[in-house]
Design a protein around this motif. Structure first.
Motif, PDB file in Angstrom:
ATOM      1  N   ASP A 206      80.463 124.284  40.156  1.00 52.20           N
ATOM      2  CA  ASP A 206      81.305 125.174  40.958  1.00 52.20           C
ATOM      3  C   ASP A 206      82.584 124.483  41.432  1.00 52.20           C
ATOM      4  O   ASP A 206      82.923 124.511  42.610  1.00 52.20           O
ATOM      5  CB  ASP A 206      80.532 125.734  42.154  1.00 52.20           C
ATOM      6  N   ASP A 207      83.276 123.845  40.519  1.00 60.48           N
ATOM      7  CA  ASP A 207      84.532 123.146  40.784  1.00 60.48           C
ATOM      8  C   ASP A 207      84.387 121.951  41.719  1.00 60.48           C
ATOM      9  O   ASP A 207      85.370 121.479  42.290  1.00 60.48           O
ATOM     10  CB  ASP A 207      85.598 124.105  41.328  1.00 60.48           C
ATOM     11  N   ILE A 208      83.166 121.470  41.902  1.00 60.56           N
ATOM     12  CA  ILE A 208      82.926 120.235  42.658  1.00 60.56           C
ATOM     13  C   ILE A 208      82.456 119.187  41.656  1.00 60.56           C
ATOM     14  O   ILE A 208      81.527 119.427  40.878  1.00 60.56           O
ATOM     15  CB  ILE A 208      81.860 120.451  43.757  1.00 60.56           C
ATOM     16  N   TYR A 209      83.123 118.042  41.678  1.00 57.06           N
ATOM     17  CA  TYR A 209      82.771 116.962  40.766  1.00 57.06           C
ATOM     18  C   TYR A 209      81.783 116.034  41.458  1.00 57.06           C
ATOM     19  O   TYR A 209      81.997 115.618  42.597  1.00 57.06           O
ATOM     20  CB  TYR A 209      84.024 116.211  40.324  1.00 57.06           C
ATOM     21  N   ILE A 210      80.694 115.735  40.750  1.00 56.31           N
ATOM     22  CA  ILE A 210      79.615 114.939  41.325  1.00 56.31           C
ATOM     23  C   ILE A 210      79.269 113.792  40.380  1.00 56.31           C
ATOM     24  O   ILE A 210      79.053 114.002  39.182  1.00 56.31           O
ATOM     25  CB  ILE A 210      78.363 115.815  41.551  1.00 56.31           C
TER      26      ILE A 210
ATOM     27  N   VAL B 212      62.963 103.394  41.178  1.00 57.37           N
ATOM     28  CA  VAL B 212      64.085 104.075  40.541  1.00 57.37           C
ATOM     29  C   VAL B 212      64.549 105.186  41.490  1.00 57.37           C
ATOM     30  O   VAL B 212      63.748 105.968  41.982  1.00 57.37           O
ATOM     31  CB  VAL B 212      63.684 104.664  39.174  1.00 57.37           C
ATOM     32  N   ARG B 213      65.850 105.205  41.778  1.00 60.33           N
ATOM     33  CA  ARG B 213      66.424 106.184  42.700  1.00 60.33           C
ATOM     34  C   ARG B 213      67.528 106.951  41.987  1.00 60.33           C
ATOM     35  O   ARG B 213      68.187 106.428  41.090  1.00 60.33           O
ATOM     36  CB  ARG B 213      66.993 105.488  43.932  1.00 60.33           C
ATOM     37  N   GLU B 214      67.702 108.189  42.419  1.00 57.11           N
ATOM     38  CA  GLU B 214      68.790 109.016  41.928  1.00 57.11           C
ATOM     39  C   GLU B 214      69.678 109.383  43.110  1.00 57.11           C
ATOM     40  O   GLU B 214      69.192 109.860  44.133  1.00 57.11           O
ATOM     41  CB  GLU B 214      68.256 110.284  41.277  1.00 57.11           C
ATOM     42  N   LEU B 215      70.964 109.126  42.961  1.00 58.67           N
ATOM     43  CA  LEU B 215      71.934 109.455  43.993  1.00 58.67           C
ATOM     44  C   LEU B 215      72.920 110.453  43.418  1.00 58.67           C
ATOM     45  O   LEU B 215      73.242 110.399  42.229  1.00 58.67           O
ATOM     46  CB  LEU B 215      72.714 108.221  44.442  1.00 58.67           C
ATOM     47  N   GLU B 216      73.392 111.345  44.269  1.00 63.54           N
ATOM     48  CA  GLU B 216      74.504 112.219  43.920  1.00 63.54           C
ATOM     49  C   GLU B 216      75.586 111.987  44.950  1.00 63.54           C
ATOM     50  O   GLU B 216      75.322 112.015  46.161  1.00 63.54           O
ATOM     51  CB  GLU B 216      74.078 113.690  43.910  1.00 63.54           C
ATOM     52  N   ILE B 217      76.797 111.744  44.459  1.00 62.55           N
ATOM     53  CA  ILE B 217      77.925 111.426  45.323  1.00 62.55           C
ATOM     54  C   ILE B 217      79.092 112.313  44.928  1.00 62.55           C
ATOM     55  O   ILE B 217      79.423 112.423  43.735  1.00 62.55           O
ATOM     56  CB  ILE B 217      78.293 109.937  45.194  1.00 62.55           C
ATOM     57  N   ASP B 218      79.700 112.948  45.919  1.00 63.59           N
ATOM     58  CA  ASP B 218      80.878 113.765  45.673  1.00 63.59           C
ATOM     59  C   ASP B 218      81.956 112.853  45.086  1.00 63.59           C
ATOM     60  O   ASP B 218      82.376 111.881  45.726  1.00 63.59           O
ATOM     61  CB  ASP B 218      81.352 114.409  46.976  1.00 63.59           C
ATOM     62  N   ALA B 219      82.383 113.149  43.877  1.00 65.20           N
ATOM     63  CA  ALA B 219      83.315 112.279  43.165  1.00 65.20           C
ATOM     64  C   ALA B 219      84.720 112.306  43.752  1.00 65.20           C
ATOM     65  O   ALA B 219      85.522 111.416  43.485  1.00 65.20           O
ATOM     66  CB  ALA B 219      83.368 112.654  41.685  1.00 65.20           C
ATOM     67  N   SER B 220      85.025 113.292  44.564  1.00 70.61           N
ATOM     68  CA  SER B 220      86.344 113.380  45.187  1.00 70.61           C
ATOM     69  C   SER B 220      86.402 112.662  46.527  1.00 70.61           C
ATOM     70  O   SER B 220      87.376 111.990  46.835  1.00 70.61           O
ATOM     71  CB  SER B 220      86.734 114.842  45.392  1.00 70.61           C
TER      72      SER B 220
END
Length: 102
Positions: free
Chosen positions: A67-71, A83-91
Motif C-alpha cells: 500500500d505504497d509503504i516500503y518495508i 532466528v528472528r524476523e524484523l520489519e522496518i519502515d524503509a522510509s
C-alpha cells in the motif's frame, strides 16, 4: 572483527537475497527508490538491526511494498541461535515487527 563491521561485511551478499515476488521489489527498483530518497540506505538499516540485536548474523533482507509503504523485511540469527524476523519502515526506520521466526 567488531560485530558491526562483521555485519556490514554482508552488504555485498544482500543484493543476492533481494528476490522478485509479487510484493518484493527488484534490485533496480530499490536503487531507484534510494536515489530518490524514498528509502533509507542499507547501511542505516543495518545499524538499526545491529543496535537492536548486537552480534547477530544477517540471513536475508527483502524490500517490499505494501500500500505504497516500503518495508525492509530482515531475517537474522541472534547470538543464542534464535532466528528472528524484523520489519522496518524503509522510509523512516521505524520498527514495525520483531518476532521469533518459525
Amino acid at each position: 572483527m567488531r560485530p558491526l563491521l562483521r555485519f556490514i561485511s554482508y552488504i555485498p551478499l544482500l543484493a543476492l537475497t533481494l528476490s522478485v515476488n509479487a510484493d518484493d521489489l527488484s534490485q533496480d527498483e530499490a536503487l531507484r527508490l534510494r536515489e530518490l530518497g524514498r528509502i533509507m540506505p542499507l547501511e542505516n538499516l543495518l545499524s538499526i538491526v545491529q543496535a537492536r540485536h548486537p552480534a547477530s548474523r544477517l540471513l536475508e533482507v527483502e524490500l517490499e511494498e505494501d500500500d505504497d509503504i516500503y518495508i525492509y523485511e530482515v531475517e537474522l540469527i541472534t547470538r543464542d541461535g534464535t532466528v528472528r524476523e524484523l520489519e522496518i519502515d524503509a522510509s523512516t526506520g521505524q520498527l514495525l515487527k520483531d518476532e521469533e521466526d518459525d
